[in-house]
Design a protein around this motif. Structure first.
Motif, PDB file in Angstrom:
ATOM      1  N   ALA A 190      14.188 -20.450   4.884  1.00 20.34           N
ATOM      2  CA  ALA A 190      14.567 -20.481   6.304  1.00 20.34           C
ATOM      3  C   ALA A 190      13.481 -21.109   7.179  1.00 20.34           C
ATOM      4  N   ALA A 191      12.340 -21.442   6.606  1.00 17.11           N
ATOM      5  CA  ALA A 191      11.240 -22.001   7.391  1.00 17.11           C
ATOM      6  C   ALA A 191      11.711 -23.259   8.128  1.00 17.11           C
ATOM      7  N   GLY A 192      11.320 -23.377   9.375  1.00 15.18           N
ATOM      8  CA  GLY A 192      11.672 -24.532  10.191  1.00 15.18           C
ATOM      9  C   GLY A 192      13.032 -24.399  10.868  1.00 15.18           C
ATOM     10  N   ARG A 193      13.749 -23.350  10.578  1.00 14.08           N
ATOM     11  CA  ARG A 193      15.110 -23.199  11.132  1.00 14.08           C
ATOM     12  C   ARG A 193      15.200 -21.930  11.983  1.00 14.08           C
ATOM     13  N   ASP A 194      16.256 -21.839  12.797  1.00 17.05           N
ATOM     14  CA  ASP A 194      16.526 -20.600  13.517  1.00 17.05           C
ATOM     15  C   ASP A 194      16.966 -19.543  12.502  1.00 17.05           C
ATOM     16  N   VAL A 195      16.595 -18.297  12.768  1.00 24.35           N
ATOM     17  CA  VAL A 195      17.005 -17.208  11.878  1.00 24.35           C
ATOM     18  C   VAL A 195      17.803 -16.194  12.687  1.00 24.35           C
ATOM     19  N   VAL A 196      19.010 -15.926  12.211  1.00 23.79           N
ATOM     20  CA  VAL A 196      19.906 -14.991  12.891  1.00 23.79           C
ATOM     21  C   VAL A 196      20.100 -13.792  11.975  1.00 23.79           C
ATOM     22  N   VAL A 197      19.678 -12.627  12.433  1.00 26.27           N
ATOM     23  CA  VAL A 197      19.780 -11.419  11.618  1.00 26.27           C
ATOM     24  C   VAL A 197      20.836 -10.520  12.258  1.00 26.27           C
ATOM     25  N   VAL A 198      21.865 -10.178  11.489  1.00 29.86           N
ATOM     26  CA  VAL A 198      22.920  -9.308  12.020  1.00 29.86           C
ATOM     27  C   VAL A 198      22.999  -8.061  11.142  1.00 29.86           C
ATOM     28  N   ALA A 199      22.741  -6.895  11.760  1.00 30.82           N
ATOM     29  CA  ALA A 199      22.698  -5.651  10.991  1.00 30.82           C
ATOM     30  C   ALA A 199      23.656  -4.632  11.576  1.00 30.82           C
ATOM     31  N   GLY A 200      24.267  -3.856  10.674  1.00 38.34           N
ATOM     32  CA  GLY A 200      25.134  -2.763  11.108  1.00 38.34           C
ATOM     33  C   GLY A 200      24.630  -1.468  10.504  1.00 38.34           C
ATOM     34  N   GLY A 201      24.372  -0.459  11.338  1.00 39.01           N
ATOM     35  CA  GLY A 201      23.957   0.864  10.858  1.00 39.01           C
ATOM     36  C   GLY A 201      22.713   0.818  10.002  1.00 39.01           C
ATOM     37  N   ILE A 202      22.823   1.420   8.807  1.00 44.51           N
ATOM     38  CA  ILE A 202      21.655   1.471   7.920  1.00 44.51           C
ATOM     39  C   ILE A 202      21.362   0.108   7.295  1.00 44.51           C
ATOM     40  N   GLY A 203      22.237  -0.866   7.535  1.00 42.32           N
ATOM     41  CA  GLY A 203      22.008  -2.238   7.067  1.00 42.32           C
ATOM     42  C   GLY A 203      20.736  -2.849   7.630  1.00 42.32           C
ATOM     43  N   LEU A 204      20.178  -2.232   8.681  1.00 34.12           N
ATOM     44  CA  LEU A 204      18.906  -2.752   9.213  1.00 34.12           C
ATOM     45  C   LEU A 204      17.754  -2.483   8.233  1.00 34.12           C
ATOM     46  N   ALA A 205      17.905  -1.432   7.395  1.00 33.23           N
ATOM     47  CA  ALA A 205      16.807  -1.064   6.481  1.00 33.23           C
ATOM     48  C   ALA A 205      16.457  -2.194   5.500  1.00 33.23           C
ATOM     49  N   PRO A 206      17.415  -2.767   4.771  1.00 36.51           N
ATOM     50  CA  PRO A 206      17.058  -3.859   3.865  1.00 36.51           C
ATOM     51  C   PRO A 206      16.663  -5.141   4.581  1.00 36.51           C
ATOM     52  N   LEU A 207      17.010  -5.249   5.868  1.00 32.70           N
ATOM     53  CA  LEU A 207      16.655  -6.459   6.617  1.00 32.70           C
ATOM     54  C   LEU A 207      15.269  -6.356   7.247  1.00 32.70           C
ATOM     55  N   ARG A 208      14.779  -5.135   7.428  1.00 31.02           N
ATOM     56  CA  ARG A 208      13.485  -4.980   8.117  1.00 31.02           C
ATOM     57  C   ARG A 208      12.352  -5.716   7.406  1.00 31.02           C
ATOM     58  N   PRO A 209      12.255  -5.665   6.050  1.00 27.02           N
ATOM     59  CA  PRO A 209      11.181  -6.428   5.407  1.00 27.02           C
ATOM     60  C   PRO A 209      11.274  -7.928   5.686  1.00 27.02           C
ATOM     61  N   GLY A 261       0.859  -1.194   0.000  1.00 29.18           N
ATOM     62  CA  GLY A 261       0.000   0.000   0.000  1.00 29.18           C
ATOM     63  C   GLY A 261       0.879   1.221   0.000  1.00 29.18           C
ATOM     64  N   LEU A 262       1.900   1.188   0.845  1.00 32.54           N
ATOM     65  CA  LEU A 262       2.861   2.286   0.902  1.00 32.54           C
ATOM     66  C   LEU A 262       4.223   1.730   0.547  1.00 32.54           C
ATOM     67  N   LEU A 263       4.991   2.524  -0.164  1.00 37.14           N
ATOM     68  CA  LEU A 263       6.343   2.118  -0.490  1.00 37.14           C
ATOM     69  C   LEU A 263       7.299   2.885   0.426  1.00 37.14           C
ATOM     70  N   LEU A 264       8.089   2.149   1.215  1.00 39.56           N
ATOM     71  CA  LEU A 264       8.987   2.799   2.177  1.00 39.56           C
ATOM     72  C   LEU A 264      10.450   2.575   1.797  1.00 39.56           C
ATOM     73  N   HIS A 265      11.227   3.646   1.873  1.00 41.99           N
ATOM     74  CA  HIS A 265      12.674   3.549   1.662  1.00 41.99           C
ATOM     75  C   HIS A 265      13.356   4.342   2.755  1.00 41.99           C
ATOM     76  N   THR A 266      14.357   3.771   3.374  1.00 45.26           N
ATOM     77  CA  THR A 266      15.118   4.480   4.410  1.00 45.26           C
ATOM     78  C   THR A 266      16.450   4.883   3.797  1.00 45.26           C
ATOM     79  N   VAL A 267      16.732   6.179   3.822  1.00 47.74           N
ATOM     80  CA  VAL A 267      17.843   6.726   3.044  1.00 47.74           C
ATOM     81  C   VAL A 267      18.791   7.513   3.943  1.00 47.74           C
ATOM     82  N   ARG A 268      20.084   7.266   3.765  1.00 48.03           N
ATOM     83  CA  ARG A 268      21.081   8.087   4.454  1.00 48.03           C
ATOM     84  C   ARG A 268      21.603   9.145   3.486  1.00 48.03           C
ATOM     85  N   GLU A 269      21.609  10.384   3.963  1.00 46.78           N
ATOM     86  CA  GLU A 269      22.083  11.496   3.123  1.00 46.78           C
ATOM     87  C   GLU A 269      23.593  11.437   3.039  1.00 46.78           C
TER      88      GLU A 269
END
Ligand SMILES: Cc1cc2nc3c(=O)[nH]c(=O)nc-3n(C[C@H](O)[C@H](O)[C@H](O)COP(=O)(O)OP(=O)(O)OC[C@H]3O[C@@H](n4cnc5c(N)ncnc54)[C@H](O)[C@@H]3O)c2cc1C
Length: 271
Positions: free
Chosen positions: A102-121, A62-70
């Motif tokens: 990844a279904a049925g398995r543990d999921v480990v998400v490691v993010a640094g700085g703005i790297g969380l933006a592409p991982l959030r979806p 419905g909404l398109l979101l982008h997180t951007v660093r200047e």
């Protein structure tokens, strides 16, 4: 190659240099779906076009979101856009995080700085089908407390009983009472099964390199680790060669790669 016209619905300031653009299609057309990890080419008219990952919820289009660093000309122009102004959007492009595999398995998400933006979806998609996964662990590191993205969301996730969230900063300033140290220091003590976990990693290349080493030390195989690579790109459709890395094009074959498949080229610097 022709961009679709979108209008700015809102700009949310996330940190001193990072903002989230909420876009809606001009004339109410539906927002095209995307897979977690994919990116769009955002065109600030008259200035230029840049690749930016989609940071919104794939299960609630419905909404398109982008997180951007200047950082430069185009990202600064995107920040100056006012509500109702237009931006060109091409995409979504590229590969995605292996949320289904990844279904049925543990999921480990490691993010640094703005790297969380592409991982959030990916996190949204996993939490929308939480019963399909084992343990879900998020480790997030930033330079300072001021650089932490999506604070409210992190607090909500941390309050859940079915997910563990570790946030750490390189340098503590002011009233920070949380963990201090680089994100890799959390990997050895995080609760997950290294034999079966799938690890999704995104951040500066140095951070990804050390995270992969720590994951390996825990016993996570390179074929269980996925990373997202950033390189200068222009066409986004594997045509112009700007983002070519060995035999692969980051725009077409990436940006998300299974690490064992990209390892020989990972150390190569951008030309
Ligand atoms: C697949 C992909 C996904 C991306 N997703 C995102 C995203 O979700 N959010 C986001 O903010 N950015 C993202 N980027 C990076 C983004 O495309 C660049 O920051 C942008 O192209 C910079 O354009 P500019 O015109 O503002 O800066 P330029 O004028 O091109 O560069 C200005 C200065 O910033 C430096 N610079 C350029 N890029 C970066 C960078 N990534 N980090 C630090 N310094 C840089 C340049 O070397 C230069 O010194 C992504 C890149 C790729 C390839």
């Amino acid at each position: 190659m022709t961009p679709e016209i979108y209008r700015v619905r809102r700009t949310r300031q996330e940190t001193h240099d990072t903002f989230t653009l909420e876009l809606e299609p001009d004339e109410g057309a539906p927002v095209s779906g995307f897979a977690p990890g994919q990116f769009n080419m955002l065109y600030a008219f008259g200035v230029g076009e840049v690749p930016i990952s989609v940071s919104g919820n794939p299960t609630r289009p419905g909404l398109l979101l982008h997180t951007v660093r200047e950082v430069g000309t185009v990202t600064q122009a995107l920040r100056r856009l006012k509500r109702g102004e237009t931006v060109g959007v091409r995409g979504p492009f590229g590969s995605s995080w292996p949320v289904g595999q990844a279904a049925g398995r543990d999921v480990v998400v490691v993010a640094g700085g703005i790297g969380l933006a592409p991982l959030r979806p990916a996190l949204y998609a996993i939490l929308a089908n939480r019963e399909n996964y084992g343990r879900v662990v998020l480790m997030y590191g930033t330079r300072s407390p001021e650089d932490i993205l999506y604070r409210k969301e992190l607090e909500r996730w941390r309050a859940r009983f079915d997910m563990s969230v570790h946030v750490t900063v390189d340098r503590a300033l002011g009233t920070w009472r949380g963990s201090v140290g680089v994100v890799t220091t959390i990997v050895p003590r995080a609760g997950f099964d290294p034999g079966s976990a799938v690890a999704l990693v995104c951040g500066p290349e140095m951070m990804m390199r050390f995270t992969i080493l720590e994951l390996q030390k825990r016993g996570v195989g390179l074929e269980q680790i996925y990373i997202s690579m950033e390189r200068n790109m222009k066409c986004a459709i594997g045509f112009c060669g700007h983002c070519q890395l060995g035999p692969t094009f980051i725009c077409r074959d990436g940006p998300v790669f299974r690490f064992d498949r990209i390892q020989p080229f990972f150390e190569l610097r951008e030309v």
